[in-house]
Scaffold this motif. Structure first.
Motif, PDB file in Angstrom:
ATOM      1  N   LYS A  18       0.843  -1.194   0.000  1.00 22.00           N
ATOM      2  CA  LYS A  18       0.000   0.000   0.000  1.00 22.00           C
ATOM      3  C   LYS A  18       0.873   1.237   0.000  1.00 22.00           C
ATOM      4  O   LYS A  18       1.918   1.267   0.645  1.00 22.00           O
ATOM      5  N   THR A  19       0.456   2.250  -0.723  1.00 20.66           N
ATOM      6  CA  THR A  19       1.144   3.531  -0.704  1.00 20.66           C
ATOM      7  C   THR A  19       0.422   4.491   0.235  1.00 20.66           C
ATOM      8  O   THR A  19      -0.798   4.625   0.159  1.00 20.66           O
ATOM      9  N   ILE A  20       1.173   5.139   1.120  1.00 17.53           N
ATOM     10  CA  ILE A  20       0.629   6.188   1.969  1.00 17.53           C
ATOM     11  C   ILE A  20       0.877   7.509   1.245  1.00 17.53           C
ATOM     12  O   ILE A  20       1.970   8.073   1.291  1.00 17.53           O
ATOM     13  N   ASN A  21      -0.128   7.984   0.516  1.00 19.44           N
ATOM     14  CA  ASN A  21       0.011   9.192  -0.290  1.00 19.44           C
ATOM     15  C   ASN A  21       0.001  10.440   0.579  1.00 19.44           C
ATOM     16  O   ASN A  21      -0.849  10.585   1.461  1.00 19.44           O
ATOM     17  N   MET A  22       0.934  11.332   0.296  1.00 17.12           N
ATOM     18  CA  MET A  22       0.990  12.631   0.967  1.00 17.12           C
ATOM     19  C   MET A  22       1.053  13.728  -0.085  1.00 17.12           C
ATOM     20  O   MET A  22       1.620  13.520  -1.168  1.00 17.12           O
ATOM     21  N   PRO A  23       0.503  14.919   0.210  1.00 15.59           N
ATOM     22  CA  PRO A  23       0.581  16.015  -0.755  1.00 15.59           C
ATOM     23  C   PRO A  23       2.010  16.541  -0.870  1.00 15.59           C
ATOM     24  O   PRO A  23       2.857  16.254  -0.013  1.00 15.59           O
ATOM     25  N   ASN A  24       2.272  17.318  -1.901  1.00 12.40           N
ATOM     26  CA  ASN A  24       3.612  17.839  -2.127  1.00 12.40           C
ATOM     27  C   ASN A  24       4.108  18.686  -0.961  1.00 12.40           C
ATOM     28  O   ASN A  24       5.300  18.718  -0.667  1.00 12.40           O
ATOM     29  N   ASP A  25       3.204  19.377  -0.261  1.00 11.72           N
ATOM     30  CA  ASP A  25       3.633  20.243   0.838  1.00 11.72           C
ATOM     31  C   ASP A  25       3.693  19.512   2.175  1.00 11.72           C
ATOM     32  O   ASP A  25       3.847  20.139   3.230  1.00 11.72           O
ATOM     33  N   ALA A  26       3.564  18.173   2.157  1.00 18.62           N
ATOM     34  CA  ALA A  26       3.754  17.414   3.390  1.00 18.62           C
ATOM     35  C   ALA A  26       5.188  17.603   3.880  1.00 18.62           C
ATOM     36  O   ALA A  26       6.090  17.940   3.095  1.00 18.62           O
ATOM     37  N   THR A  27       5.396  17.391   5.164  1.00 19.78           N
ATOM     38  CA  THR A  27       6.710  17.665   5.761  1.00 19.78           C
ATOM     39  C   THR A  27       7.364  16.394   6.276  1.00 19.78           C
ATOM     40  O   THR A  27       6.718  15.335   6.385  1.00 19.78           O
TER      41      THR A  27
END
Length: 911
Positions: A740-749
């Motif tokens: 599974k991929t844990i998707n994060m937005p580009n501005d995640a830190t």
């Protein structure tokens, strides 16, 4: 006299079915926003009456019937509906012609028609047999027949007329040797009912006879057995072949890629996942390189744990020199993979693991930081193996010892917080390394006493923890196929049919072990000691769409738990029945199964049971099980494309996106979403463009009703907390793990990544792969996007409750998990991205000459070379689409692996 038969385009005469007419007219009505069942029924009656008048006692052609439908629609004044019907008829004709080109055929059969254009393109590109000129010489029907036929061969040999589970029968094996040496002479001589055995089927049959006879289990000689086969004694098993054929061509389940490619063919290797040992001496290292080559030549992927290798700079007694360290030998394996196109189908796939206590762990974490443009370790996914003592050191703020595996002595102590920061940063910037939680993997490991220790490695995508030289066959069941509709049109999930199919798929995989041609004798031996199988699932997102359940909701997570609980329960049900008839896996008596333990976390939480697990455990204690492990959730890139469904357990990537083909551009729309748009009268080119421009998402679009926005979510509409909860809820009921991929937005830190690691660990995940949007490659134009700001994902109420509960239960986590900051979107936003001591950034490197300036799917054919854009920028673009069509199609992160949205190519060989 009523018409009873109709002639199809391929010349077949089939029963006349008025429901097909009804569905075609209803589809045309929905296309133009007309939803009137009374009017629909009236038109259908007129059409049927007209057919009977014109073709009294005759057999009309399908084209004649369609002409009558057009005429009756216009007579009823439904001109817009007639237009939609005519256009759809024209589109279907164009699709038929395109399918003929893809399959290199003059005429399509009913199996060809069942699969979409996209599914057939994927089948044609990698799965169907070609001749020496590269021309397709196999149809989808023939492919699925050869797979189904091989799958049933063990049933013949386990038939009670010839097999004795406890037997000590002696058979003369000289004739067996003769048949194995001359198997090519028996091509097509024997059959199971209408299904002929080709020479490779025959060779696998005789080989299995030999294995069982050597154990004294065969009551009859090989010649007696073949005589029975020739005389039709086993023809009843034709229905079993038919059933597997039906389930695959009905897109209900699909085996992993190697099985589809190799069944009934020369390589004969059906497994996707392997683990190869590597010890701290040159002989073992070179043996590992050899083993990887043999496995990948056959189409498999390999996992290796490099932790036994002495660290860089350590003493080497034989030469009085210094060791080069684990990372250097990863480059050796990478080079081996680089020169082997697996089974002529895809490049090598490896999982490289180093455990967190190894002195070279920091070098390992940064092993891929220069990947962009330099193609470093492009055939590897890498993961850090973490044990409980590391988390304890992090919790207590104590120094963590690094230990030389050669001497067992402590080399130095490090700050675990600093190492954790570096690990999270590299995952944030590169989507590598991932993390494997070895203590969670081994917490319920019932095989540990039988194998003499814990599991320390996984396959390339991490969903299949394996012992050394173990392998696993996988198959995925399409959940969307079990969503049915009652008389009022309300959807429901058919749990009984699902339970039936799970058991059939478990049997398919168990049989596959017996007819598998393993690439190495060590793998053959160790695989059969535990007989591990991996029944998995795909189509989760599409099933939830059909049921009207949001992926990121308490109801959605409850469905995931129940679907996985059924998966494991009924896979075990088959395994118990098989143990009664065929025997348990050889290491059963040394395992913890006999003590009533299961490798399933959910079993230890009675309050969430939907099924009678206590009864199942009593059955296992009484009869044993055939298979040491039974369920997993693998990536399903091209396999789910063949099944025309959503990938694995992931949310859908985009509801609408633009695709480019030779005749122009068109919008690809998720079929379930398309049906809902048409049902509500919302379908139009304008709305498709708006959704495509909105990153393939409907969030924030005023034209889309709120209830649709809630249900039809994409992977980036789901907050990373909910992604973790989906994985954790599914993991509860799996014997193995989930990709599974844990998707994060580009501005995640980096702070978000650290929080994700700790939450995944505390929620019982066995590993985690975090992907921050844009970190895989140099440019991200996966959907039209860029024209408007993406609507930020918000965590579900259920996710917020879980987050708070985890941190409240263990207050030390608050040092790394700022609950309020995560919830209000400010987590780590004020901090510099780089952790202390790091002076580089690869997150937004752009090459001097960008290969594409717009979405790869509709770019003009670029001028490539410049070292083939540095070997496709470390495989940020699909190598298959480039090599076949000269197109740069950007990969996306799916099921923990870089995957092509166009052809289904994946760095993971399973899919």
């Amino acid at each position: 006299m009523a018409v009873e038969k109709v002639m199809k385009r391929d010349g077949r005469i089939v029963p006349f079915d008025r429901e097909r007419i009804r569905w075609a007219i209803k589809r045309a009505m929905l296309e133009v926003g007309v939803h009137d069942d009374k009017l629909l029924n009236r038109v259908v009656r007129r059409v049927v009456r007209r057919i009977n008048e014109l073709y009294d006692g005759q057999v009309p052609h399908i084209e004649n019937i369609q002409d009558i439908v057009e005429l009756e629609l216009m007579r009823a004044g439904l001109f817009e509906v007639a237009k939609a019907y005519i256009l759809y008829r024209k589109k279907k004709a164009e699709i038929r012609e395109e399918k003929k080109k893809i399959l290199n055929k003059d005429r399509l059969d009913e199996i060809d028609k069942r699969f979409s254009l996209n599914a057939l393109r994927v089948l044609a590109s990698r799965y169907l047999i070609r001749n020496e000129k590269g021309e397709i010489i196999e149809s989808p029907r023939e492919l699925f027949e050869r797979v189904a036929t091989l799958a049933v061969i063990p049933d013949l040999l386990y038939d009670e007329r010839v097999y004795d589970k406890n037997g000590k029968h002696e058979q003369d094996l000289s004739r067996v040797k003769y048949y194995l040496e001359h198997f090519e002479e028996f091509d097509g001589r024997y059959s199971i009912g209408r299904f002929k055995l080709n020479k490779y089927h025959f060779e696998r049959l005789v080989n299995l006879y030999r294995e069982l006879a050597e154990k004294g289990r065969m009551k009859v000689s090989i010649d007696e057995f073949l005589g029975m086969l020739e005389n039709g004694a086993f023809d009843d098993y034709e229905s079993e072949v038919e059933e597997y054929f039906r389930l695959m061509t009905g897109q209900v389940f699909m085996p992993n890629t190697p099985a589809l490619i190799n069944s009934g063919r020369p390589l004969g290797m059906l497994s996707a996942c392997f683990v190869v040992p590597i010890e701290d001496d040159m002989e073992s290292i070179m043996k590992a390189a050899h083993d990887v080559a043999m496995i990948q030549k056959s189409g498999g992927g390999t996992g290796l744990n490099f932790s036994k290798l002495r660290p860089e700079g350590d003493f080497v007694g034989s030469t009085a020199g210094a060791a080069s360290g684990p990372v250097s030998f990863m480059h050796l394996i990478d080079a081996v993979s680089d020169v082997i196109k697996q089974g002529g189908v895809r490049r090598g796939a490896n999982m490289g693991i180093l455990e967190v206590w190894h002195p070279d762990i920091e070098k390992f974490i940064h092993a891929k930081e220069k990947n962009i443009g330099t193609n470093v370790l492009s055939n590897f996914n890498i993961s850090v193996g973490i044990w409980e003592d590391f988390w304890e050191a992090l919790r207590d703020g104590k120094r963590y010892p690094l230990v030389n595996p050669r001497t067992g002595e402590k080399v130095k102590e490090i700050d675990p917080k600093s190492l954790f920061e570096e690990l999270a940063f590299m995952a944030w910037s590169k989507a590598d390394p991932g993390v494997i939680f070895f203590d969670v993997i081994n917490r319920r490991n019932v095989l540990e006493p039988a194998k003499g220790g814990p599991i320390r490695a996984t396959n390339p995508c991490g969903e299949e923890p394996l012992y050394e030289y173990e392998s696993c066959n996988l198959a995925s069941i399409n959940l969307a196929k079990f969503v049915k509709y009652d008389d009022e049109g309300k959807p429901y999930f058919d749990w009984d049919e699902y339970a039936y199919v799970i058991q059939k798929v478990a049997k398919y995989l168990d049989n596959a072990i017996d007819v598998n041609r393993f690439p190495l004798p060590e793998i053959d031996y160790n695989t059969k000691l535990t007989r591990r199988i991996g029944v998995g699932m795909m189509g989760l997102a599409d099933a939830l769409f059909k049921l009207g359940i949001p992926y990121n909701s308490e109801e959605g997570f409850a469905f995931m738990r129940k679907a996985t609980e059924y998966l494991t329960f009924y896979a075990y049900k088959y395994s118990v029945e098989a143990a009664k008839k065929r025997g348990t896996f050889p290491l059963y008596e040394k395992s913890r199964y006999k003590d009533g333990e299961l490798p399933v976390e959910g079993f230890y939480h009675r309050e969430i049971w939907n099924l009678p697990w206590d009864e199942l455990v009593e059955e296992i204690k009484k009869h044993g099980v055939r298979n040491g492990m039974v369920t997993t959730c693998p990536p399903t890139g091209s396999v789910s494309m063949i099944a025309d469904t959503s990938s694995g357990i992931e949310p859908i990537f985009a509801l609408v996106y633009k695709k480019s083909v030779t005749v122009g551009e068109f919008y690809y729309v998720d079929p379930v979403f398309e049906a809902e748009l048409k049902k509500r009268g919302l379908w139009s080119d304008e709305i498709l463009k708006k959704i495509s421009d909105n990153y393939g998402s409907v969030q924030g679009l005023e034209e889309i009703p709120e209830d649709m926005q809630r249900v039809f979510v994409t992977s980036m509409d789901v907050h990373w907390l909910d992604h973790i909860l989906a994985q954790a809820n599914i993991q509860l009921w799996l014997t193995d793990s989930a990709s599974k991929t844990i998707n994060m937005p580009n501005d995640a830190t980096v702070e978000d990544v650290k929080a994700a690691y700790l939450l995944a660990y505390k929620l019982g995940c066995k590993g985690i792969t975090v992907y921050r949007d844009g970190s895989l490659s140099v440019q991200v134009y996966s959907v039209e996007g860029e024209k408007r700001k993406r609507v930020p994902a918000k965590p579900s109420r259920y996710a917020v409750e879980k987050l708070k509960a985890v941190v409240e239960a263990e207050p030390w986590l608050a040092k790394f998990i700022n609950v309020e900051a995560i919830l209000n979107g400010t987590n780590g936003k004020g901090k510099a991205a780089l952790p202390s001591g790091l002076t580089f950034s690869v997150a937004h490197i752009t090459p001097a000459k960008p290969p594409v300036r717009e979405h790869p799917h509709h770019a003009e054919k670029p001028e490539i070379p410049e070292e083939k854009i540095k070997e496709l920028l470390g495989v940020a673009y699909c190598p298959v689409c480039y090599e076949r069509d000269g197109e740069l199609v950007e990969l996306r992160m799916e099921s923990g692996c870089a995957t092509c949205p166009r052809c289904g190519w994946s760095k993971c060989v399973i899919s």
